[in-house]
Scaffold this active site. Structure first.
Site, mmCIF file in Angstrom:
data_model
loop_
_atom_site.group_PDB
_atom_site.id
_atom_site.type_symbol
_atom_site.label_atom_id
_atom_site.label_comp_id
_atom_site.label_asym_id
_atom_site.label_seq_id
_atom_site.Cartn_x
_atom_site.Cartn_y
_atom_site.Cartn_z
ATOM 1 C CB THR A 196 -0.931 0.006 1.221
ATOM 2 O OG1 THR A 196 -0.138 -0.176 2.393
ATOM 3 C CG2 THR A 196 -1.954 -1.095 1.128
ATOM 4 C CB CYS A 197 4.211 2.102 1.263
ATOM 5 S SG CYS A 197 5.341 1.068 0.342
ATOM 6 C CB ALA A 198 4.929 1.494 -3.623
#
Length: 1564
Positions: free
Chosen positions: A1530-1532
Site C-alpha cells: 500500500t505504501c507504493a
C-alpha cells in the site's frame, strides 16, 4: 508501506491476500558484478540486463518494511533525535577514517611493488590487480595521493595492453575505473600515459565483451575531466562503433561518455565529431528514454558548435535528423523526453532552420506547424502544473517555439537579406498551400496564448509572428486565416498595452489588414473599438476616462524568458528573438513618435473623418444598448410613488429581457460595445440600489434596502432561472457571464511579479529588528517631513530595511529614534531624550548581537543544521493579509512580535502632554493607532501593506511597462515621515449590518437574505482598484451573478412563496422549484487563474510572502474567479506556509520516483503513533491531544502489526471516519431506514448512511444529555472530529465521511436558512416551506383587509386546517426537545404557526446545533485556522476532504496505471484485470481501492493524481498461478498480480482478496 496480513489462518495454501509492507529491496537494482573470467565474443554472453542498471527490478527479499522504516527513521527526520549524542560518533568516525587511510596507503605501496614484478605467467600481477580493485572499492580520496596515482597510472595502462592475458586486461581497466572514481585527478595522469588510445583500441578490437564493457566504464570516468583528450583520441567513434552489441545499461554508459565529450567541444579547430552524426541519428530512434536523451544532448551540443557554418548544418540534415527530431517532438511519440531535452530539441531545429535551407524546407514538408500548435496549446495548461521547474520549462519551451516560428517565416530587411533568407522567401512564394496550412495551424493558438495572460516577451513573440503571417499571406489566404480568430477584438485588446513595441506591432498588423482587406474589416474595426483605441493613442486628452482605458501589465524584466537574453542589462524587445544575441545592449529600433506617426497614418488613410465623430461612428448595437442602459438609470432615479412596486418590477423585467435578447441576438455584440454601452454600471446601480459604491454598508436600523434588494434579485433570478425546457448553456445568465468574462480579459491589468533567475543571498536587515535574511534588503533613507517640529531627524544616512516588514514594524523602529517630547514651557525634555538614546542603543546592540550570531552560523561550514534553521526561518517570514479577519499573520513571531513591540511604544515615563505635539501613542499598548504617516515619492503608504508591496504598487502605477529587477533592489528609496493626526479609528472592514435592532413585529426579513446581501457588499474587491474603474463594475457584477447562481434555489423559492402569498398560485405543489444553475466553472477566469498560478510558482514570492495585493484581495472577495487547483495551491500557501507548497510542487514533479506521499510537509519531521484497532476513537483522541498542533505529517502503526507508512495511515483515517458514523453516538440526525453494516470495522457495526449526508443532531441549549448520552461527551467527539478533519486536509489524507451540504456550509462559516433544511431532511424542509407560504399568505390577506370567512380555505394545509394537524411545540422527530414553554405555545394553530416555523428552523439549524458546530470549529482551529477554507464552495470542500470515487473509463485506466516487471498494457492478464475493474459495482470498487491504497476513495484529481502511480507487476510463484492470491504494497500502490489462467478465476481471487484481506497489515 503497510502489508495487509492474514485475517484467517485456516488452509495455509488459501490464505487471504496479504498487503505487503514496502521494502527498499523491492526497488533495488540487481548488484551482480561482471565475472572476472573473460567471455569470448563467440561464447554466450551471460551479463544480465541489470548490470550497471539504475531502473527497478523485483527482488525476492522478505525484509520487513516496518524494520526498514525504523532503520531509516533518524535519516527521515525523527523529532526525538538528540544532536548532542552525534558529536562523539563524529570523533570516533574521524579517527577511524584516519587509521584506515594510513592502512590503505601501505597496501597500495605494496601493490605497486607487486605490479612492477613480471614473471610466473603474470599470476603475481593478477593477484596484485585483484587486491588493488578491492582496496580501491572501499577506500576514499584521503587514502590516495597524487604521487601514488601517478605511479599507478603507467602500470595500469601497460597491463591494459596485455593481450596475452584477458584477466589482467580486465582487472587493469577496472583498476583505472576505480582509480578515477576514488581520485578524480588521476584521469589527467592516465591521459598523460596514453590510457585513452589504449582503451579505444580495446573497444575497436572487441574480442571480449566484459573487457569492452569495462573500457566503456573507464572512458566514462576519464571523459568527465578530460573530454578534449578523449575527443582527440577518437573516443566517440570507438564508443559508438559496436554499441548495438551491448545491453541497454551498458549503452547508457557509452552514451554518457559521448555526452561528456560533446558538452565541452572546442569552439574552433577540426570537427572529428562529425563522423559520429550518422550513428547518433540512428540511436535517436531508440525506445529507451535515458538513451534517447543522451543522444539528443549530444546532437544539441554539436549543433551549437556548428551553427556558424551553413555547410556543417547541411551536413547535419543529411542523416534524417530533422525527421527523427520532429517525431520526438510529437505528443504521440513512443519515447517521451524530459522538459529540458524537449526544449533543447526545439532549439536544435531553430539553429538548423536558421542556417540551412534544406532544414527549412523539410520542416514545412513534415508539417511542423501541427506539432508546434500542440506545444503552444498547452501553454495555458502549464499554469496547472504543480512544479515551478516545469512552469519555467514550459515558458522556455514557448520561447523556443516562437524563435523557431520566426525562423520559418523569413522577411528580408536591409542587410539581413542573405542568400538563405532569399531562398526561404522564394520557397514560400512558390508554396502558398504550405504557408496557408502553417498559418491555419498557428494563428488561432497564438491569439489564445496572448489572451491567456502571457508575459511580455511571449506576448511580443506571438504578436511578431502574427505580423509576419499577415504580411506573407496573400489577400485570399489572409481572409481565410483571419476567420479563425476575432482579430479586430484581439487588436483592440493589444492597444490597451503601454509598451511601444507592442503598440507598433499591433498598428503594423492593422495597417496590413486594411491594405489587403479594407472592405472586409473596416466596419469590424469600428465595431470592436480598434478605431477608438487608435484615436485614444493620438489624443489621450479626448478620452480622459474612457470605458476602455489604456492599461499596463507590468512584469519584472528578469522573468524566466529573459534567461535567454543578456544577464547584466535589460535587453530591448526589438532583439528578443534574435537567433544570435549580441554582446552589447543595442539601441531600440522604434520610439514613441514612430508609433504616433503610424497611428495617424492609419486613421487618416483608412477611416473616414465622420467615423471618428462619436455619434456617427457609433454602431446600432451600441446605440440600442446605451438606450437600455439609460432606461435602467431612469428606473433608479424615478421618484417613489410614480409606480406601484409590481409595475416597477415589471419595467425592470422588461428592460432586462430586452438586454438579454440583444446580447443573444443575431447580430453579435462586441466586447467594446458591451463595455462602452454602460450596461454593466447601470445593472450594478440598479441591483445594488447604489450600495456597491459605498465604503461601509450598514443594514441596521432600517430594512428598506433589504426589501428593495430582495425584490430586485428575485426578478433577476426569475428571468435567468425560470426556463425548464432549455439547455443549461443557453441560459441567459451564461450569456451575460461570457460577456463579462470577455470584458474582464480585455480590461484587467493585474500584474504578475516574477523573480525568475533571482539568486538568493544573505543580507543583514537593520530595520525593523536587526537580523540576517536570505534575500536582499531595500536601501531606505528616512527623512523628516517639511514643517515637522515634533519629530527629530533620523541619525542614519541609509538603512537596510527588511522588504517584507510591515509599516507598523518600521514605525516601531523609527519612533524611539525620532520622538521628541516637549515640556509645557515648550522646551525639549532632556530626560525623554536620554531614555530615547538608551532605548535606541539597546535596540541596536540587540540587533547587532543577533545579526552576528546569524552570520556566524551561516559562515561556519560544519554548522549545517544552523544554516538549515536560518533558511527555514527566512522562508517562513510570510506576511499574508487575510481579508476575512483584517489582520496580518506572521510566521516569524519571535522576531516580528516581541522585539517589535518593545521598540514600537515609548517608555512608561513618557506621558502624554497637553500640547499640540503630544504623542498619540502615549497610552501605551492599549493605543494601537498609528503615530507616524509614511510617504514614498509624495504618496502616503498603505499601512496594510508590507514595504515590498508598497514600493511595487508605486512602480506599477508608473508609466513604465517593465520593472527592472536589479534596479528594484539597487536604488535608494526616500521615505518621509510625519506626525499622525489623532482621529477616531475608522475600520472600513467593520460593518454592523448583521445587527437586527428592530422588534419582531417589524418587517420580517429572511435571515438568508440578510447573510446573502451582507456578504455581497461587505468586503472590498481589490484595495488597489479604483471604484470608478470599469473593472470594478465587472468584478462586482460577476460577484452578484455568482451569488445569485449559488442561491438560485433560495431566490426562486422566495419568489414562489411570494406568488402563493399574493394568490398568483393556489396549489402548494407549485412551490416546488426546478432550477438549472450555471456550472460553477463558467465563473472561472482562465486569464486570472493563469496569472495566479504563475505568481504562486515563483519561488521568491513563495518563500517571502510577497504576493501582489490583487491575489489576496480577489481570492478573498471573488474566489470563484480562480480554478479549483489554483485555489488549492493558494490555500496551502496561506494555511501552512511556503515550504509545504514548494516541497509538494517538487515532489509531484518527480513522477518517476517512488515517493510514498509521506513527505507532503516540506521536510517537516513526521510523528509516528501506535494505535489499537479495537479502540480507534480512543487512539485518535490520544493522538490528537499530543500532535494536533504538530505541523508535520502523522503516521500510524497498528499494535502488534509490522506495517507502517502510508497504507496503514490511510486506513486509520477510514476507520475513524466509519467510527464517527456509528449508530448511537448522539452526534447526527438519524434516518433509521438507512442503516448499513460496515465490514471494514473490527466487528460488524451499524453505521449511518443517510442519502442526504450527515448533519448534527439538534439538542436543546438547556439540556445536559442527548439521547441518553451526556452532552459533554458529544461535544468532545465534535472537537475530535474537527481535529481529524483538519489534520486530514493538512496531511492530504482522504476521509470516508458523507457530510451533508448544509454541514459543509457551516464549516465554511455560511449561515443556513429555512431553504437549506431540504438538503439534509427533504420531508421536514418541504413541510416547513409550505407552512411558511401559508404564513405569508395570511400576512398578505391581513394587509389588504380581507375578511377571514373568505380566506379560511386559502389558509389550509392541503385541505386540512392547521389545528387539525395536532402538532405540538416539540421538534419534529425529537419529542424530548421542547421548542417553547409559553402558555400560547401548547398546540400549533394558524395564529402561532409563524412562531412554530421560526422555532423549528432555529432549533434545527441554529440554537440546537450551535454548540456542536462551535466544538467542531474549536477542534479544527487547533490544527489550522478554519477561515482558510472560506475560498471553497461546499462541493469543493467535499472534494478536497473526501477525494473521488468515480467510474473509470478503460482508456483512463491505461493512461494512469503503470505496468512493469513482466506485464505490459497488452498482456492478457492486464486486459482481464481492467475489464474486471470496470465491471465492479460501487461497493466492490471501494473495496478494491482500499485494498490497494488503504483508502476507499481516490485523492482529489482521481486516478491521475494518485502518487505513487498505481503499478501492477507480475507475481511469480513456484506453484500454479491459479492457487495464488494477489498481494499489494500500500505504501507504493503496488499490486502484485499472478497470471491467472482465465478472467473468471482472476475475478474470483480478487474479490476474495479485497473482501477477506482487510483488517491487518503483515508481511507476505
Amino acid at each position: 508501506m503497510g502489508s495487509r496480513g492474514q485475517k484467517r489462518t485456516e488452509a495455509a495454501d488459501e490464505l487471504p491476500a496479504d498487503k505487503r509492507t514496502c521494502s527498499s529491496l523491492e526497488f533495488r537494482p540487481s548488484s551482480s558484478n561482471c565475472s572476472s573470467i573473460p567471455t569470448h565474443l563467440n561464447s554466450p554472453i551471460s551479463t544480465p540486463d541489470a548490470y550497471m542498471e539504475t531502473s527497478s527490478s523485483a527482488s525476492g527479499s522478505s525484509r520487513s518494511d516496518g524494520d526498514h522504516e525504523k532503520e531509516e527513521d533518524s535519516a527521515y527526520g525523527s523529532c526525538d533525535s538528540d544532536d548532542a549524542e552525534q558529536q562523539p560518533r563524529h570523533h570516533i568516525l574521524r579517527d577511524y577514517q584516519r587509521r584506515r587511510s594510513s592502512g590503505d596507503h601501505e597496501k597500495l605501496s605494496s601493490i605497486l611493488t607487486n605490479l612492477k614484478e613480471e614473471g610466473n605467467g603474470g599470476s603475481g600481477q593478477l593477484a596484485a590487480l585483484t587486491e588493488l580493485c578491492e582496496v580501491l572499492s572501499f577506500c576514499n580520496e584521503d587514502s590516495l595521493s597524487s604521487l601514488m596515482a601517478d605511479s599507478l597510472s603507467p602500470l595500469l595502462v601497460k597491463l591494459a595492453k596485455n593481450e596475452s592475458n584477458a584477466d589482467i586486461m580486465l582487472l587493469a581497466i577496472r583498476g583505472m575505473t576505480y582509480l578515477c572514481d576514488v581520485y578524480p585527478r588521476s584521469s589527467a595522469f592516465l591521459v598523460r600515459h596514453d590510457a585513452v588510445p589504449a582503451l579505444c583500441e580495446r573497444l575497436l578490437a572487441i574480442e571480449y565483451v566484459d573487457v569492452a564493457e569495462q573500457c566503456l566504464q573507464a572512458l566514462q570516468k576519464i571523459s568527465r575531466d578530460q573530454p578534449h583528450a578523449c575527443l582527440q583520441a577518437g573516443a566517440i567513434m570507438a564508443v559508438l562503433n559496436f554499441i548495438d552489441f551491448f545491453s541497454i545499461s551498458v549503452q547508457r554508459v557509452a552514451l554518457s561518455t559521448v555526452v561528456n565529450i560533446c558538452k565541452r567541444l572546442p569552439s574552433e579547430g577540426p570537427t572529428p565529431f562529425v563522423e559520429a552524426i550518422p550513428n547518433l541519428c540512428v540511436l535517436l530512434q531508440h525506445e529507451d528514454q535515458q538513451l534517447v536523451e543522451s543522444v539528443a544532448t549530444c546532437l544539441i551540443k554539436i549543433s551549437e558548435r556548428m551553427c556558424q557554418s551553413s555547410e556543417l548544418l547541411e551536413e547535419l540534415c543529411k542523416h534524417e535528423l530533422i525527421n527523427q527530431v520532429t517525431y520526438l517532438l510529437k505528443s504521440n511519440s513512443r519515447t517521451t523526453v524530459s522538459q529540458p531535452i524537449y526544449n533543447g530539441l526545439i532549439g536544435l531545429l531553430v539553429k538548423l532552420s536558421s542556417g540551412s535551407f534544406v532544414a527549412f524546407r523539410n520542416l514545412y514538408e513534415l508539417n511542423i506547424s501541427n506539432t508546434l500548435k500542440d506545444v503552444l496549446s498547452a501553454y495555458d495548461l502549464s499554469h496547472g502544473i504543480s512544479s515551478p521547474h516545469l512552469v519555467d520549462g514550459n515558458c522556455n519551451q514557448v520561447h523556443e517555439v516562437l524563435k523557431l516560428v520566426h525562423e520559418l517565416l523569413p522577411t528580408s530587411t536591409g542587410d539581413q537579406a542573405n542568400q538563405v533568407v532569399l531562398d526561404k522567401e522564394s520557397f514560400l512564394a512558390d508554396h502558398h498551400d504550405l504557408l496557408q496550412r502553417f498559418g491555419m495551424d498557428l494563428f488561432p493558438v497564438l491569439v489564445q496564448v496572448v489572451n491567456s495572460g502571457a508575459n511580455i516577451y511571449v506576448f511580443y513573440g506571438c504578436l511578431s509572428v502574427i505580423r509576419k503571417l499577415v504580411f506573407l499571406s496573400k489577400a485570399d489566404v489572409l481572409s481565410e486565416l483571419l476567420k479563425t480568430a476575432n482579430i479586430p477584438s484581439f487588436l483592440a485588446g493589444v492597444f490597451t498595452r503601454k509598451d511601444h513595441h507592442l503598440l507598433m506591432l499591433a498598428l503594423q498588423i492593422a495597417e496590413i489588414i486594411l491594405q489587403k482587406l479594407s472592405d472586409v474589416f473596416l466596419n469590424s474595426f469600428v465595431k470592436e473599438g480598434v478605431l477608438f483605441t487608435i484615436d485614444a493613442l493620438l489624443m489621450p486628452e479626448k478620452c480622459s476616462q474612457p470605458k476602455l482605458p489604456v492599461f499596463s501589465d507590468i512584469q519584472p524584466s528578469s522573468d524566466s524568458s529573459q534567461k535567454f537574453f543578456a544577464r547584466e542589462f535589460h535587453r530591448c524587445l526589438c532583439y528578443a528573438f534574435d537567433t544570435v544575441p549580441s554582446s552589447l545592449a543595442p539601441p531600440c529600433k522604434i520610439d514613441k513618435d514612430t508609433v504616433c506617426n503610424l497611428a495617424k497614418h492609419i486613421k487618416t488613410n483608412y477611416f473616414a473623418p465622420e467615423l471618428v465623430e462619436s455619434d456617427k461612428g457609433m454602431t446600432d448595437v451600441l446605440q440600442n444598448l446605451r438606450t437600455f442602459s439609460t432606461a435602467l438609470s431612469n428606473l433608479i432615479d424615478m421618484p417613489v410613488g410614480c409606480d406601484t412596486p409590481a409595475q416597477h418590477e415589471e419595467k425592470f423585467y422588461s428592460i432586462l429581457h430586452q438586454i438579454m435578447l440583444k446580447l443573444n441576438g443575431r447580430e453579435p455584440v462586441s466586447t467594446f460595445e458591451f463595455i462602452e454601452s454602460g450596461i454593466v454600471k447601470s445593472l450594478m446601480h440598479y441591483l445594488s440600489n447604489g450600495l456597491y459604491m459605498r465604503e461601509n454598508v450598514e443594514f441596521n436600523g432600517s430594512f428598506d434596502h433589504l426589501v428593495v434588494l430582495g425584490k430586485r434579485f428575485q426578478v433577476f433570478a426569475k428571468l435567468f432561472f425560470s426556463y425548464s425546457d432549455i439547455l443549461v448553456e443557453d441560459l441567459p445568465l451564461s450569456i451575460l457571464i461570457q460577456k463579462l468574462q470577455s470584458a474582464l480579459s480585455s480590461l484587467e491589468n493585474f500584474p504578475v511579479i516574477s523573480s525568475h533567475g533571482f539568486k538568493q543571498r544573505n543580507s543583514f536587515a537593520t530595520v525593523p529588528n536587526g537580523r540576517c535574511v536570505m534575500y536582499p534588503c531595500f536601501r531606505v533613507r528616512f527623512v523628516r517631513g517639511e514643517g515637522e517640529t515634533c519629530l527629530s531627524d533620523c541619525a542614519e544616512d541609509v538603512s537596510f530595511v527588511d522588504p517584507f516588514s510591515s509599516l507598523d514594524a518600521i514605525e516601531g523602529y523609527l519612533w524611539p529614534k525620532i520622538f521628541t517630547k516637549i515640556t509645557e514651557t515648550g522646551e525639549l525634555d532632556v530626560e525623554a531624550l536620554e531614555q530615547r538614546d538608551i532605548l535606541v542603543k539597546a535596540n541596536s546592540s540587540q540587533g547587532k548581537s543577533s545579526g552576528c550570531m546569524d552570520s556566524m552560523s551561516a559562515d561556519l561550514p560544519e554548522m549545517q543544521e544552523d544554516e538549515t534553521n536560518l533558511s527555514q526561518m527566512a522562508s517562513e517570514q510570510v506576511h499574508l493579509t487575510e481579508s476575512n479577519s483584517g489582520e496580518t499573520m506572521s510566521l516569524d513571531e519571535s522576531n516580528m512580535g516581541s522585539s517589535g513591540k518593545e521598540q514600537e511604544f515609548p517608555t512608561e515615563s513618557t506621558k502624554p502632554m497637553k500640547t499640540p505635539c503630544s504623542a498619540s501613542g502615549g497610552n501605551g499598548i492599549e493605543d494601537s493607532s498609528p503615530r507616524l504617516l509614511l510617504y514614498l515619492e509624495g504618496h502616503q503608504l498603505d499601512r496594510t501593506l508590507t514595504l515590498y508591496q508598497a514600493i511595487l504598487q508605486q512602480l506599477l502605477n508608473s508609466e513604465r511597462e517593465f520593472i527592472t529587477w536589479s534596479k528594484l533592489w539597487s536604488r535608494v528609496y526616500t521615505i518621509t515621515y510625519k506626525k499622525a493626526v489623532e482621529s477616531k479609528k475608522d475600520d472600513p472592514w467593520e460593518c454592523s449590518y448583521l445587527e437586527d435592532k428592530s422588534p419582531l413585529s417589524d418587517k420580517k426579513i429572511d435571515s438568508m437574505q440578510m447573510a446573502f446581501f451582507s456578504s455581497m457588499f461587505a468586503c472590498k474587491l481589490a484595495s488597489d482598484l479604483d471604484k470608478s474603474s470599469p473593472i470594478y463594475d465587472i468584478l462586482f457584477l460577476l460577484k452578484i451573478l455568482e451569488g445569485i447562481n449559488r442561491y438560485s434555489f433560495h431566490l426562486m423559492s422566495c419568489e414562489r412563496i411570494c406568488a402563493f402569498a399574493e394568490g398568483r398560485i393556489d396549489n402548494l405543489d407549485n412551490l416546488k422549484v426546478m432550477v438549472h444553475s450555471v456550472p460553477q466553472n463558467e465563473f472561472v477566469s482562465s486569464r486570472l487563474t493563469g496569472k495566479l498560478e504563475q505568481q504562486i510558482c515563483d519561488a521568491f514570492t513563495l518563500s517571502t510572502g510577497g504576493m501582489p495585493l490583487w491575489c489576496n484581495d480577489l481570492i478573498s472577495s471573488c474566489p470563484f474567479l480562480f480554478g479549483f487547483e489554483a485555489r488549492c495551491k493558494y490555500f496551502r500557501f496561506a494555511a501552512f506556509g511556503p515550504r509545504r507548497v514548494q516541497h509538494n510542487a517538487i515532489s509531484r514533479s518527480n513522477s518517476g520516483a517512488s515517493n510514498d506521499r509521506q513527505t507532503t510537509s516540506g521536510g517537516l519531521p513526521r510523528k509516528k503513533f501506535v494505535v489499537s484497532r479495537d479502540q480507534i476513537l480512543d487512539s485518535a483522541t490520544r493522538m490528537m491531544d499530543l500532535h494536533a498542533c504538530h505541523k508535520g505529517p502523522l503516521e500510524v502503526e497498528y499494535n502488534e502489526e509490522v506495517g507502517t507508512g502510508l497504507g496503514p495511515t490511510l486506513e486509520f483515517y477510514t476507520l475513524v471516519s466509519h467510527e464517527f458514523q456509528k449508530h448511537g453516538l448522539g452526534m447526527w440526525r438519524e434516518d433509521h431506514s438507512s442503516f448499513i453494516t460496515s465490514k471494514t470495522l473490527p466487528t460488524d457495526s451499524v453505521i449511518l448512511r443517510n442519502i442526504s449526508g450527515l448533519f448534527p443532531r439538534p439538542c436543546s441549549p438547556k439540556a445536559d444529555s442527548c439521547s441518553g448520552i451526556r452532552f459533554s461527551q458529544v461535544l468532545k467527539k465534535f472537537v475530535l472530529l474537527g481535529q481529524i478533519v483538519a489534520k486530514a486536509i493538512q496531511d492530504r489524507r482522504v476521509l470516508d465521511v458523507p457530510f451533508s451540504k448544509a454541514f459543509y456550509k457551516l464549516i465554511l462559516g455560511q449561515d443556513l436558512s429555512l431553504f437549506d433544511i431540504q438538503s439534509f431532511d427533504p420531508e421536514l424542509g418541504r413541510t416547513l416551506l409550505e407552512f411558511q407560504a401559508i404564513v405569508n399568505r395570511k400576512r398578505h390577506l391581513e394587509s389588504i383587509c380581507v375578511e377571514n370567512s373568505s380566506s379560511e380555505q386559502d389558509l389550509c394545509f392541503r385541505n386540512t386546517k392547521i389545528e387539525d394537524l395536532y402538532l405540538d411545540f416539540t421538534l419534529p422527530g425529537y419529542p424530548d426537545y421542547f421548542l417553547s414553554f409559553e402558555c400560547n405555545h401548547k398546540m400549533v394553530n394558524l395564529d402561532n404557526l409563524e412562531d412554530y416555523v421560526e422555532l423549528v428552523v432555529d432549533a434545527t439549524i441554529h440554537s440546537g446545533i450551535a454548540r456542536q458546530v462551535e466544538a467542531f470549529k474549536s477542534g479544527f482551529n487547533q490544527v489550522f485556522s478554519i477561515s482558510h477554507l472560506h475560498i471553497f464552495t461546499e462541493e469543493e470542500l467535499e472534494h478536497l476532504l473526501c477525494g473521488e470515487c468515480d467510474y473509470w473509463a478503460f482508456n483512463e485506466l491505461l493512461e494512469h496505471i503503470k505496468f512493469d516487471h513482466g506485464y505490459t498494457a497488452s498482456s492478457p492478464p492486464i486486459i482481464n484485470l481492467l475489464e474486471i475493474i470496470q465491471e465492479f459495482e460501487f461497493a466492490q470498487r471501494r473495496s478494491f481501492l482500499q485494498f490497494v491504497t488503504g483508502a476507499p476513495r481516490l485523492p482529489p484529481g482521481g486516478l491521475a493524481s494518485l502518487n505513487p502511480k498505481l503499478t501492477i507487476v507480475r507475481k511469480h510463484s513456484s506453484n500454479c498461478a491459479d492457487t495464488e492470491l494477489p498481494s499489494v504494497m500500500t505504501c507504493a500502490n503496488y499490486l502484485k498480480l499472478p497470471p491467472y489462467s482465465s478472467k473468471e478465476k482472476m475475478k474470483e481471487k480478487i474479490l476474495y482478496a479485497i473482501t477477506e484481506g482487510q483488517g491487518s497489515f503483515h508481511l507476505s
